[in-house]
Every structure is written in structure tokens, then in C-alpha cells.
Design a protein around this motif. Structure first.
Motif, short mmCIF file in Angstrom:
data_model
loop_
_atom_site.label_atom_id
_atom_site.label_comp_id
_atom_site.label_asym_id
_atom_site.label_seq_id
_atom_site.Cartn_x
_atom_site.Cartn_y
_atom_site.Cartn_z
N SER A 32 -17.64 -31.26 69.02
CA SER A 32 -16.16 -31.48 69.44
C SER A 32 -16.43 -32.66 70.39
O SER A 32 -15.61 -33.60 70.32
CB SER A 32 -15.79 -30.33 70.00
N GLN A 33 -17.26 -32.65 71.22
CA GLN A 33 -17.66 -33.87 72.11
C GLN A 33 -18.06 -35.19 71.38
O GLN A 33 -17.46 -36.27 71.77
CB GLN A 33 -18.81 -33.56 73.08
N VAL B 74 -19.95 -26.97 69.86
CA VAL B 74 -19.38 -27.58 71.35
C VAL B 74 -19.54 -29.03 71.37
O VAL B 74 -18.73 -29.92 71.64
CB VAL B 74 -19.86 -26.86 72.72
N MET C 279 -21.97 -33.30 80.56
CA MET C 279 -21.81 -31.79 80.70
C MET C 279 -22.73 -31.35 81.87
O MET C 279 -22.25 -30.15 82.49
CB MET C 279 -21.71 -31.47 79.41
N LYS C 280 -23.83 -31.54 81.88
CA LYS C 280 -24.85 -30.79 82.84
C LYS C 280 -24.65 -31.58 84.44
O LYS C 280 -24.78 -30.50 85.19
CB LYS C 280 -26.24 -31.14 82.57
N ARG C 281 -24.15 -32.57 84.48
CA ARG C 281 -23.66 -33.00 85.77
C ARG C 281 -22.48 -32.39 86.20
O ARG C 281 -22.19 -32.40 87.47
CB ARG C 281 -23.85 -34.58 85.63
N GLU C 282 -21.52 -32.29 85.59
CA GLU C 282 -20.10 -32.11 86.02
C GLU C 282 -20.00 -30.72 86.81
O GLU C 282 -20.77 -29.67 86.48
CB GLU C 282 -19.37 -31.97 84.82
N PHE D 205 -15.96 -38.80 71.05
CA PHE D 205 -16.96 -40.09 71.32
C PHE D 205 -16.56 -41.07 70.19
O PHE D 205 -16.11 -42.20 70.47
CB PHE D 205 -18.22 -39.79 71.56
N SER E 265 -28.00 -26.64 75.94
CA SER E 265 -27.62 -25.34 76.07
C SER E 265 -26.61 -24.82 75.28
O SER E 265 -26.07 -23.84 75.12
CB SER E 265 -27.58 -24.75 77.61
N TYR E 266 -25.80 -25.81 75.13
CA TYR E 266 -24.30 -25.63 74.41
C TYR E 266 -24.45 -25.15 73.04
O TYR E 266 -25.49 -25.73 72.24
CB TYR E 266 -23.37 -26.55 74.68
N ALA E 267 -23.50 -24.68 72.24
CA ALA E 267 -23.65 -24.39 70.90
C ALA E 267 -23.31 -25.64 70.13
O ALA E 267 -22.60 -26.62 70.56
CB ALA E 267 -22.32 -23.22 70.65
#
Lengths: 141, 579
Positions: free
Chosen positions: A111-112, A108, A138-141, A116, A103-105
Motif C-alpha cells: 500500500s505504501q 502494508v 515508518m520506523k522513525r515516525e 509512492f 517488520s510490516y506485512a
């Protein structure tokens, strides 16, 4: 290791196909080799990407993941033969419901992924795997 | 944080509100039983009160105390002659489960203090005793909000019986000031595109004005005004114009420093990247200043996106790294002053602009840059009146980043970071927190330190080189230093100036200090046990002056974290002694 060999072969194949000149020591692809599947690009490739390359790669990834998500949903719901169930409209509905898996752009995720691959020993990890694990985190956090 | 569907979120907020309401009711009843006169009054803050905050002595009703952002209080009960006797009156520990940089600037209205914490908990506390009245915990609308530089929040705005808070998932929430119940909650921008909110909003004429963060993720920055009653958007101002974003391809700053730009290469890149304004950054990190006489709203715009890679955003990248003035009634552009055209060093304009009156009668807008200069601008035209002496060193200023790493001072944190400055208008001094952090600027993309600074950018503190802080009084009428003190660590947090000729600020090592505003002599210090890296405030209740500060450290700079708000007063201070 296999991925690394393929990288060299793939680049060589591109050079061959575009009529590039080879110098001594460059590995020449055999005629049967195909260019690498985009799913096997790694941090080594990522490091050569410019800003726009990253955006395009990730845009394609996100669009593909969304298409696959609505396809899987349609199969699950028994509506796979309904073209509206597998379409950009179906993706828009998932997006509006904040239900897209990816779902993120692109910026975003970029950058992640930059973060890594900052660790040099991560370079051989395929970008696809980084996307999957990063998104899961990201979905879990 | 957990992924919460919107329906569940809505129900949760209603439930939370109900709990908050019950708590508030309980608090009021308990307090009433003890002493009716000491009950919090929950005053409705009006537009007239906000406009008159400058002359009102007791409260601290907006981020910078009044619209000028001077963080100046006329209270004098605590002064240079007695500050050595200052002691803790009460302490409030927020009890949040996850710590982060604690950067809140409390709002205090007639006995009620409003606070925020990292991860967007807001609470009302009895300003006499530290007793919690209500508490609101924001549940993010997405699983993992994206934000730069920690899960911070810098405080609320209050008006008309409501408290307004921006959230990490880029929402603006209005709470009932008496109960903490949600009145309305709107999305300011898409959090999944990298937008987030950390600033304290500003209320002007029943509008809630708020900027946006996210320039580390390719957003297009803006400032927006919302109807304070229902959250409907009134106007929008993009900090990156769609026309003229590239500017004049300045080779030098407005003050004459060579930017060492490759202008031909940038112009050539315009063909490919002429649309970069769409994702060109320009966060507005901090609360604007406002002039009710002219309706001018002044704010600082941060870095372009991507932070350091200028090749994909050719041109001056207007209005990034600028002070911008707009009409607060309409959002119409008035002027801008760019501190760093085409920035590739992350030298944001972040510290909030301040409105002052100079000795010659001219009204000026003043801002302490990451560039380690204070800019004094004509408030009407935006023309530079003067640039101060440097308050931190400059070495290899504007050297271009290299693959090996180019050393430069100031580093990417400044100069002055987001820390609000304070002004003593009687002396004409501005008090500025500074960082001395030599850094290497590297051309390839990488974060500074994993888990510490999440900018995805290639600047790195140089191992072995001394880092320290400065606290500087700058005479705004001359631009010269009135005094400067060094601190053992880089400074971040904010300052408070009072008519008692005191100036307060904190350090990362836990020291909260009071200095003589005229000389810089440290007159008092308190060890808080965690970094005091938030702006202090002061207020008066029942004739007693209090100083309040959040001491919860700073995650970016590695200062010890905590969750306490400390409130100080003189022992047995006489009532009405400040009259």
C-alpha cells in the motif's frame, strides 16, 4: 535512463529466450545481456504487477532482509559459525522481540509503495530504494 | 511517535498511571474543599446498569447511550421552546500535540465524563466544570501504527470501575476509571500486519466486545469478546468465513439493482484466488447494537480488500458490506444481510446498526449505508422489511470502474459514512447524515488525495462538481423522507435525538445545530471555530441538562481541526425541572 534501457533489453531478452517473435522496431538484446537483477526493478515494473506479484516480490524482499539481518547480527556477535544464529529460528526470535528491520506485512508495504508510485515522476525509482526509504520513515515516525 | 521497546513501554505506563493517580487524588481533594456535594462519584457501572440504560434518564453510559444505539435521550429540559437560549457552560481543550479527526463520543456517568482523542489519549473530566481528573496517553507498541483514514478514536466503554479503549496499534487497554492507571493491556491483532482499532468497545455481561479495522491492508476482519476483568479472549467471530465466502455470485443486490458483474470471469478466477478470504478485509468500524432479550449482537462489516480491485477476490465476499447478527454469548453466526455483494466502490456498511420497534410491533435492525439507503431488517431473521427512499442521489449506480474513471453517485464516502444515526422513537424517525460527493472510480491503484485520504484506492472527487451535505429524517415505518435539509459541506460526525423534540448535529464549517425533530427547522446554531464532526451526547447533573460535543474537525474531508469539547446548557436552568 540506464534502468529504462535495461528494461527494454530485459524484456527483449525474455522474449528471445522464450522464442517470442520480434517485430520491426523492437530492441533485440545482444547475446551477452543477462536478465535484470530484481534489485533494479522500478515503478514501471511495479505498475505491471498484479496483486499476487506484489505480495510475492515483497515477501521475498522481507524474508531476504530478515536473513541478512540475522547474518549481520551473528557476525557482530562472533557466532557466524553457529548455524542456529543464522536461521529461521533466529529470525523468529527477532520478530518476537519486535526487532526486525522490515517488520510490516507485505500488504502494508504494498500500500505504501502504491502511494509512492502514484506520483508518475517517481516511476524510475527502484522498488528496493522505495522499500528502504519507506521502511526508514515508518520506523522513525 | 517513537519506537519504544516493550519493557520501557511497561515502565512508562506504570509511571503514567502513577501520575494519573496523583492528579486524580489532587482533583478530588481540591473539589472536596469547595463543595463536597459536587465531587465526582466514580460510580461502578454494572451489567445491570448497562442493560437498564434505556430507562435511566441522566447518564450516557455506553456508545449509543443504550444497547439499541438509538442515541435517544428522554431528557426534555432543553426543548423546542427554549433551545434558542442554549449557551456554552464550559469547554475542555484536550491539549494534545498532534491533531486529527476528533470523533469521540463522550461517556458520562454521575458527574464524570470520559473522552478520547486522536492518537489515543483518554481522559476523565468533571462533567460539571470541565476540570481534568486524569489523563492517559497511550504509547504505541510499534513505531508507526498502520491505520486507514486518520489517527481516530471514537470513544471508550465503561464497566466495573474500568474504562476500555481500543488503540491504533490494535490493542485493547483497560484503565482504572478513578485514576487512569492501566489495569491490563492486550494485543487484539498484529499492528504490523495492518490491523488497528478506532471503534468504541461495547461491554456486555462483563465481556468487552470489539471489532477490528485494517481492510485497506489485506487483513481478515473479526469481532472478539474479552473478559472485562483480565483481558482474556472469550470468543472470536471472523467476518470472512473460510467456507462459503464466495456466496452465490449474485448478479443483483437483494433489492434488485444490477451489479454489472462479470460472473464467468470471477468464477474462472476462483482457482487462483479461492483463498482470498484470508486477506479479504471486512473491518468492523463501529460499535455494535445488542439486544439483551435475545442475546443477539448486530454489527456492520465494511469493505473487502483490496477496496476496488475485485479481480483478486472473486465472489460475493461474504460478509463484507453486510449487517451481521451473532449470539453475543458465544460468537455464533445467526444471519447476515449483504448490502453490496462483491463491492468495488468502497460502499461500506459502516454506520452503526440500530435496534428499533416498528409501529406493527416488530423489532427491526436499521442501518444507513454508504449506498445512501436505510435498510430496515427483521431483527430475528435478517430479512429485508424495507429499503428507504434514497437520502442522497444515485447516478450510474454500480457502474464498473474504468481506466479513464467512471462517474458515480454516491461516492466512496457515501451516502452515510461512519456517522452514527439517531432515532426519535416517538416519531419513528431516523436522522441520517449524508454526503453528496460525485466521484470517478478508476481501475488502477492510487490514493484519492495524497495526505488526505489514505485508502490506496482509485476513487477521486470530481473537480468542479458541487459537493454538499444532507441531514435527513427518515420515517422508518414507511421508508419515506419526513424532511431533509441541505448543508454547504458533506456531513460527517453523528446525531443526537431528545424527547425535547430536538435533534442535534454538527457541520464541518464549525456550526453545531439544533433542529426541530418534527420539521427540520433549524432552531439554534453555535459557531465552534472547528468542525463539529463527532456525535453529540446529553446528560443531566443536579437537575440541569447538558449537551456535549467534540468539535475538532475532520482530516479526511479537510474540515478545520481543533481539540475542544463544548458543553452547553440553558442559563440558570432550574434543578429537577426534568422530573
Amino acid at each position: 535512463m540506464i534502468v529504462r534501457r535495461r528494461t527494454v533489453v530485459g524484456i527483449a531478452a525474455v522474449l528471445f529466450l522464450t522464442g517470442g517473435a520480434f517485430t520491426a522496431g523492437v530492441v533485440v538484446a545482444d547475446a551477452g545481456q543477462e536478465p535484470r537483477h530484481p534489485a533494479f526493478l522500478t515503478g514501471a515494473d511495479w505498475s505491471t504487477f498484479g496483486f499476487r506479484d506484489k505480495q510475492l516480490y515483497l515477501s521475498g524482499f522481507i524474508a531476504g532482509a530478515a536473513a541478512e539481518q540475522v547474518r549481520a547480527l551473528a557476525v557482530q556477535n562472533g557466532t557466524a559459525s553457529d548455524s542456529a544464529s543464522i536461521s529461521s529460528h533466529a529470525i523468529a526470535a527477532l520478530r518476537d522481540g519486535k526487532a526486525l528491520d522490515y517488520s510490516y506485512a507485505p500488504s502494508v508495504y504494498a500500500s505504501q509503495i502504491d502511494d509512492f508510485y502514484w506520483w508518475t515522476d517517481h516511476a524510475s525509482t527502484p522498488i528496493v530504494d522505495v522499500m528502504i526509504t519507506t521502511n526508514r520513515r515508518m520506523k522513525r515516525e | 511517535m517513537r519506537n519504544t521497546p516493550l519493557t520501557v513501554l511497561g515502565a512508562g505506563l506504570v509511571l503514567l498511571g502513577a501520575v494519573g493517580s496523583a492528579r486524580a487524588q489532587e482533583q478530588v481533594e481540591t473539589t472536596t474543599g469547595k463543595a463536597a456535594a459536587r465531587q465526582p462519584t466514580f460510580t461502578n457501572v454494572t451489567d445491570a446498569m448497562l442493560k437498564g440504560a434505556r430507562s435511566e434518564r441522566k447518564n450516557w453510559i455506553t456508545y449509543g447511550r443504550d444497547y439499541t444505539n438509538q442515541r435517544w435521550s428522554p431528557l426534555t429540559q432543553i426543548n423546542t421552546s427554549n433551545v434558542s437560549r442554549l449557551q456554552v457552560t464550559w469547554m475542555y481543550q484536550t491539549g494534545i500535540s498532534r491533531l486529527g479527526s476528533f470523533e469521540t463520543s463522550p461517556i458520562v456517568v454521575d458527574g464524570v465524563m470520559y473522552l478520547t482523542t486522536p492518537y489515543n489519549t483518554a481522559m476523565a473530566v468533571d462533567a460539571r466544570t470541565g476540570r481534568q481528573i486524569w489523563r492517559y496517553e497511550h504509547k504505541p507498541s510499534i513505531a508507526s501504527p498502520i491505520y486507514c483514514c486518520g489517527p481516530n478514536n471514537r470513544g471508550v466503554a465503561i464497566s466495573g470501575g474500568m474504562v476500555y479503549m481500543g488503540t491504533l496499534d490494535a490493542r485493547l487497554v483497560a484503565l482504572d476509571a478513578k485514576t487512569g492507571q492501566v489495569v491490563w493491556d492486550v494485543e487484539v491483532a498484529d499492528p504490523e500486519a495492518g490491523y488497528s482499532e478506532t471503534m468504541a468497545p461495547l461491554v456486555i455481561d462483563s465481556m468487552v466486545v470489539i471489532g477490528i479495522s485494517g481492510a485497506e491492508y489485506g487483513i481478515r476482519g473479526f469481532v472478539r469478546a474479552y473478559n472485562a476483568r483480565d483481558g482474556k479472549q472469550i470468543w472470536n467471530f471472523y467476518t470472512l468465513p473460510d467456507k462459503g465466502w464466495e456466496g452465490q455470485f449474485a448478479t443483483h443486490t437483494n433489492e434488485g439493482d444490477d451489479l454489472k458483474r462479470d460472473i464467468p470471469a470471477e468464477k474462472a478466477a476462483m482457482t487462483q484466488y479461492g483463498d482470498a478470504w484470508q486477506r479479504g478485509g471486512g473491518s468492523v468500524w463501529m460499535t455494535p447494537a445488542y439486544d439483551p432479550e435475545t442475546h443477539m449482537l448486530y454489527f456492520a462489516v465494511g469493505n473487502p480488500s483490496p477496496d476496488l480491485d475485485g479481480t483478486v477476490r472473486p465472489g460475493d465476499n461474504l460478509y463484507t458490506e453486510s449487517i451481521v447478527a451473532i449470539d453475543a454469548r458465544t460468537g455464533e453466526y445467526k444471519w447476515h444481510y449483504q448490502e453490496v455483494p462483491h463491492d468495488v466502490w468502497d460502499l461500506d456498511a459502516t454506520s452503526p446498526p440500530v435496534i428499533v420497534r416498528l409501529k406493527n410491533g416488530k423489532k427491526a435492525v436499521v442501518e444507513a449505508g454508504k449506498t445512501a439507503y436505510v435498510y430496515v431488517l427483521d431483527a430475528e431473521t435478517g430479512k429485508l422489511i424495507r429499503r428507504s427512499e434514497e437520502f442522497n442521489r444515485h447516478e450510474n449506480y454500480f457502474t464498473q470502474p474504468t481506466a479513464e474513471g467512471a462517474r458515480m453517485l454516491p461516492g466512496a464516502n457515501g451516502g452515510s459514512e461512519w456517522s452514527p444515526t439517531a432515532v426519535n422513537p416517538n416519531l419513528g424517525y431516523m436522522y441520517v447524515l449524508g454526503l453528496e460527493q460525485p466521484m470517478h472510480y478508476i481501475t488502477h491503484s492510487a490514493p484519492l488525495e495524497k495526505g488526505k485520504l489514505w485508502l490506496g484506492s482509485a476513487f477521486k472527487a470530481i473537480p468542479g462538481e458541487r459537493q454538499y451535505g444532507t441531514f435527513t429524517a427518515i420515517d422508518l415505518n414507511t421508508g419515506k423522507h419526513a424532511w431533509q435539509v441541505e448543508t454547504e459541506q458533506p456531513m460527517i460526525g453523528g446525531a443526537l435525538a431528545t424527547a425535547g423534540n430536538l435533534v442535534f448535529t454538527g457541520e464541518g464549517n464549525g456550526h453545531f445545530n439544533a433542529y426541530d425533530a418534527r420539521t427540520g427547522k433549524r432552531l439554534w446554531t453555535f459557531q465552534a471555530g472547528a468542525g463539529c464532526n463527532a456525535p453529540p451526547v446529553t446528560y443531566e447533573l443536579d437537575g440541569k441538562q447538558y449537551i456535549a460535543v467534540a468539535c475538532g474537525g475532520n482530516f479526511q474531508l479537510g474540515y478545520p481541526l481543533g481539540d475542544a469539547v463544548l458543553v452547553f446548557a440553558l442559563p440558570g436552568a432550574a434543578r429537577a425541572s426534568t422530573k
